[in-house]
Scaffold this active site. Sequence first.
Site, mmCIF file in Angstrom:
data_model
loop_
_atom_site.group_PDB
_atom_site.id
_atom_site.type_symbol
_atom_site.label_atom_id
_atom_site.label_comp_id
_atom_site.label_asym_id
_atom_site.label_seq_id
_atom_site.Cartn_x
_atom_site.Cartn_y
_atom_site.Cartn_z
ATOM 1 N N PRO A 11 -30.514 19.630 -29.198
ATOM 2 C CG PRO A 11 -32.546 19.838 -30.316
ATOM 3 C CD PRO A 11 -31.957 19.514 -28.975
ATOM 4 C CG ASN A 12 -29.124 23.806 -32.861
ATOM 5 O OD1 ASN A 12 -28.843 23.532 -34.021
ATOM 6 N ND2 ASN A 12 -30.357 24.098 -32.483
ATOM 7 N NE ARG A 19 -26.733 27.189 -30.528
ATOM 8 C CZ ARG A 19 -27.543 26.724 -29.595
ATOM 9 N NH1 ARG A 19 -27.090 25.836 -28.710
ATOM 10 N NH2 ARG A 19 -28.778 27.113 -29.534
ATOM 11 C CE1 TYR A 24 -26.534 28.771 -25.255
ATOM 12 C CE2 TYR A 24 -26.283 29.425 -27.555
ATOM 13 C CZ TYR A 24 -27.086 29.167 -26.469
ATOM 14 O OH TYR A 24 -28.447 29.279 -26.567
ATOM 15 C CG ASN A 74 -28.389 22.309 -22.162
ATOM 16 O OD1 ASN A 74 -29.525 22.648 -22.513
ATOM 17 N ND2 ASN A 74 -27.341 23.107 -22.281
ATOM 18 C CB ALA A 77 -34.558 24.499 -28.919
ATOM 19 C CD GLU A 98 -34.549 22.542 -16.952
ATOM 20 O OE1 GLU A 98 -35.380 22.096 -16.109
ATOM 21 O OE2 GLU A 98 -34.802 23.484 -17.723
ATOM 22 C CG HIS A 100 -31.072 25.834 -19.458
ATOM 23 N ND1 HIS A 100 -31.409 25.209 -20.636
ATOM 24 C CD2 HIS A 100 -32.019 25.499 -18.552
ATOM 25 C CE1 HIS A 100 -32.517 24.532 -20.453
ATOM 26 N NE2 HIS A 100 -32.905 24.683 -19.198
ATOM 27 N NE ARG A 107 -30.618 33.382 -24.858
ATOM 28 C CZ ARG A 107 -30.249 32.285 -25.525
ATOM 29 N NH1 ARG A 107 -29.810 31.216 -24.872
ATOM 30 N NH2 ARG A 107 -30.307 32.279 -26.843
HETATM 31 C C1 DQA Z 1 -29.785 26.458 -23.763
HETATM 32 C C2 DQA Z 1 -30.893 27.529 -23.744
HETATM 33 C C3 DQA Z 1 -31.998 27.184 -24.741
HETATM 34 O O1 DQA Z 1 -33.042 28.150 -24.688
HETATM 35 C C4 DQA Z 1 -31.427 27.150 -26.146
HETATM 36 O O2 DQA Z 1 -32.425 26.773 -27.067
HETATM 37 C C5 DQA Z 1 -30.225 26.295 -26.252
HETATM 38 C C6 DQA Z 1 -29.249 26.254 -25.167
HETATM 39 C C7 DQA Z 1 -28.594 26.829 -22.867
HETATM 40 O O3 DQA Z 1 -27.801 25.947 -22.590
HETATM 41 O O4 DQA Z 1 -28.447 28.009 -22.475
HETATM 42 O O5 DQA Z 1 -29.986 25.675 -27.303
HETATM 43 O O6 DQA Z 1 -30.336 25.257 -23.278
#
Ligand code: DQA
Length: 147
Positions: A11-12, A19, A24, A74, A77, A98, A100, A107
Site C-alpha cells: 500500500p501507498n 509521498r 522515500y 516491500n 504497512a 524483504e 524497506h 522510526r
Molecule cells: C516501508 C516502511 C513501512 O513501515 C511503511 O508503512 C511503508 C514503507 C518502507 O519502504 O520504508 O509504507 O515499507
Amino acid sequence: MNKVIYIINGPNLNLLGQRQPELYGHETLRDVETKCRSVCADGFDVHLVQSNREGQIVDWIHEARQRACGIVINPAALTHTSVAILDALNTFEGPVIEVHISNVHKRESFRHHSFVSLRAEAVVAGLGLDGYEAAVRRICALVDRRE
Ligand code: DQA
C-alpha cells in the site's frame, strides 16, 4: 526462457516519488523496475507489481509459485500486520527478500515488528531504492547457487 523475479509492493508505494520524499526519495516504482532489470544476472528478468490491497498481494504470491524463481517484497504497512502475507510466502519455495526503503528501526516502534521477516532470507532497510537492487542481485546469486 528467463527466470523471473517478482518485485511485489504494498500500500501507498504507487505514490513513490510524491509521498514523503524526505523519507522515500523522488524516484518512482518505474525507476525501481528499470534499475532492477539493469542489475539482473544473465538469464533473469523482473516483474514489478504494486497494490493497495492485501488480497491482491496474496494472489500475486500464489501466482509467483508457478512463475517466479524468487520474490523481492516491500509489503509497506502490511509488513507490520499481515499474517496472510506471511502464510502466502510460506507456500513459496524460492528465496524471499524483504525490502524497506526507510530504516524502519529508526522510526515508530510499531514499524519494528515484521511478520514477513519470519520467512525472508534477508531484510534490507534504509538503503533507499538501492535496497531493491541489492535484493535482486542476491536473489540471482541464491537461485544460481541452488541450481
Ligand atoms: C516501508 C516502511 C513501512 O513501515 C511503511 O508503512 C511503508 C514503507 C518502507 O519502504 O520504508 O509504507 O515499507
